[in-house]
Design an enzyme around this catalytic site. Structure first.
Site, PDB file in Angstrom:
ATOM      1  N   HIS A 179     -13.390 -15.670  -9.155  1.00  0.00           N
ATOM      2  CA  HIS A 179     -13.158 -15.315 -10.560  1.00  0.00           C
ATOM      3  C   HIS A 179     -13.241 -16.563 -11.438  1.00  0.00           C
ATOM      4  O   HIS A 179     -13.830 -16.536 -12.521  1.00  0.00           O
ATOM      5  CB  HIS A 179     -11.751 -14.714 -10.757  1.00  0.00           C
ATOM      6  CG  HIS A 179     -11.513 -13.405 -10.070  1.00  0.00           C
ATOM      7  ND1 HIS A 179     -10.390 -13.163  -9.301  1.00  0.00           N
ATOM      8  CD2 HIS A 179     -12.226 -12.252 -10.048  1.00  0.00           C
ATOM      9  CE1 HIS A 179     -10.414 -11.917  -8.839  1.00  0.00           C
ATOM     10  NE2 HIS A 179     -11.533 -11.346  -9.267  1.00  0.00           N
ATOM     11  N   SER A 198      -9.947 -10.166  -3.965  1.00  0.00           N
ATOM     12  CA  SER A 198      -8.477 -10.176  -4.080  1.00  0.00           C
ATOM     13  C   SER A 198      -7.859  -9.413  -2.911  1.00  0.00           C
ATOM     14  O   SER A 198      -6.820  -9.794  -2.374  1.00  0.00           O
ATOM     15  CB  SER A 198      -8.044  -9.528  -5.400  1.00  0.00           C
ATOM     16  OG  SER A 198      -8.558 -10.256  -6.482  1.00  0.00           O
ATOM     17  N   LYS A 232       0.474   1.272  -7.183  1.00  0.00           N
ATOM     18  CA  LYS A 232       1.653   0.735  -6.499  1.00  0.00           C
ATOM     19  C   LYS A 232       1.249  -0.317  -5.473  1.00  0.00           C
ATOM     20  O   LYS A 232       2.082  -0.982  -4.907  1.00  0.00           O
ATOM     21  CB  LYS A 232       2.524   1.833  -5.883  1.00  0.00           C
ATOM     22  CG  LYS A 232       1.825   2.998  -5.240  1.00  0.00           C
ATOM     23  CD  LYS A 232       2.858   3.977  -4.711  1.00  0.00           C
ATOM     24  CE  LYS A 232       2.311   4.978  -3.717  1.00  0.00           C
ATOM     25  NZ  LYS A 232       0.948   5.467  -3.954  1.00  0.00           N
ATOM     26  N   ARG A 285     -21.341 -10.207  -6.535  1.00  0.00           N
ATOM     27  CA  ARG A 285     -21.297 -11.097  -5.372  1.00  0.00           C
ATOM     28  C   ARG A 285     -22.409 -10.822  -4.381  1.00  0.00           C
ATOM     29  O   ARG A 285     -22.941 -11.728  -3.760  1.00  0.00           O
ATOM     30  CB  ARG A 285     -19.951 -10.932  -4.644  1.00  0.00           C
ATOM     31  CG  ARG A 285     -18.777 -11.461  -5.405  1.00  0.00           C
ATOM     32  CD  ARG A 285     -17.493 -10.988  -4.817  1.00  0.00           C
ATOM     33  NE  ARG A 285     -17.390  -9.537  -4.905  1.00  0.00           N
ATOM     34  CZ  ARG A 285     -16.292  -8.837  -4.659  1.00  0.00           C
ATOM     35  NH1 ARG A 285     -15.215  -9.456  -4.274  1.00  0.00           N
ATOM     36  NH2 ARG A 285     -16.291  -7.526  -4.779  1.00  0.00           N
TER      37      ARG A 285
END
Ligand code: PNS
Length: 171
Positions: free
Chosen positions: A22, A133, A46, A95
């Site tokens: 990022h 991530s 969540k 990517r």
């Protein structure tokens, strides 16, 4: 012909957490656009590790000394956020070929919702093309080393978060 505003580009994402891929995309975007707004989606997932407010704080601190980068959160449609900022350019990192279908669908949907929206794809350095991530969270969650994959301050937050999870305070 659609009207694009190239003075400002929005780089939207979850950034949970921000990793060096990022950062590489932000570095490239600021070379092209005078102002870059990093837009953090306030989703109610969540599975999120950090709250949107924590992410804004963390990423905001990283770019505190870079006047061309602003960090904000948004909820709802990305195109509404663009309109609020009077922006038309969306930055996304591409990517690998595996990103293409999802990114292509999003770009076309955003254009359908807001014809002035233009998605600009930037490619990160090869060394970051496998980075996500999700993998960062998985690796650190299982005790692996993610140093060199996320900015130092983010690493500190990740370590603290997982330390707390594995050693909850005793009463
Ligand atoms: O980093 P991510 O999770 O791949 O980012 C996805 C993001 C935040 C860019 C995308 O989910 C988004 O724009 N969400 C906002 C809701 C929206 O506008 N949905 C329609 C987009 S086609």
């Amino acid at each position: 012909m659609v009207q694009t505003t190239a003075a400002l580009a929005v780089y939207p994402g979850s950034f949970d957490p921000l990793h060096l891929g990022h950062v590489d995309i932000i570095d490239r975007a600021v070379q092209i656009f005078p102002r870059v707004v990093v837009g953090i989606l306030e989703n109610a997932s969540k599975d999120s590790l950090f709250t949107p407010a924590e992410r804004v704080e963390m990423i905001g601190r990283l770019y505190a000394e870079v006047p061309s980068v602003e960090v904000r959160s948004f909820s709802g449609l990305l195109v509404s956020f663009l309109k609020e900022l009077d922006a038309t350019i969306i930055i996304r990192g591409m990517r690998a070929v595996s990103d293409f279908e999802y990114e292509f669908q999003m770009a076309l949907m955003n254009r359908r919702l807001y014809p002035n929206a233009e998605t600009v794809f930037l490619t990160p350095k090869e060394e970051y093309t496998y980075l996500s991530s999700r993998l960062v969270k998985e690796v650190i969650g299982l005790g692996g080393d993610v140093s060199g994959l996320v900015p130092e301050p983010v690493l500190g937050h990740l370590q603290a978060r997982y330390r707390k999870a594995t050693h909850p305070p005793t009463r």
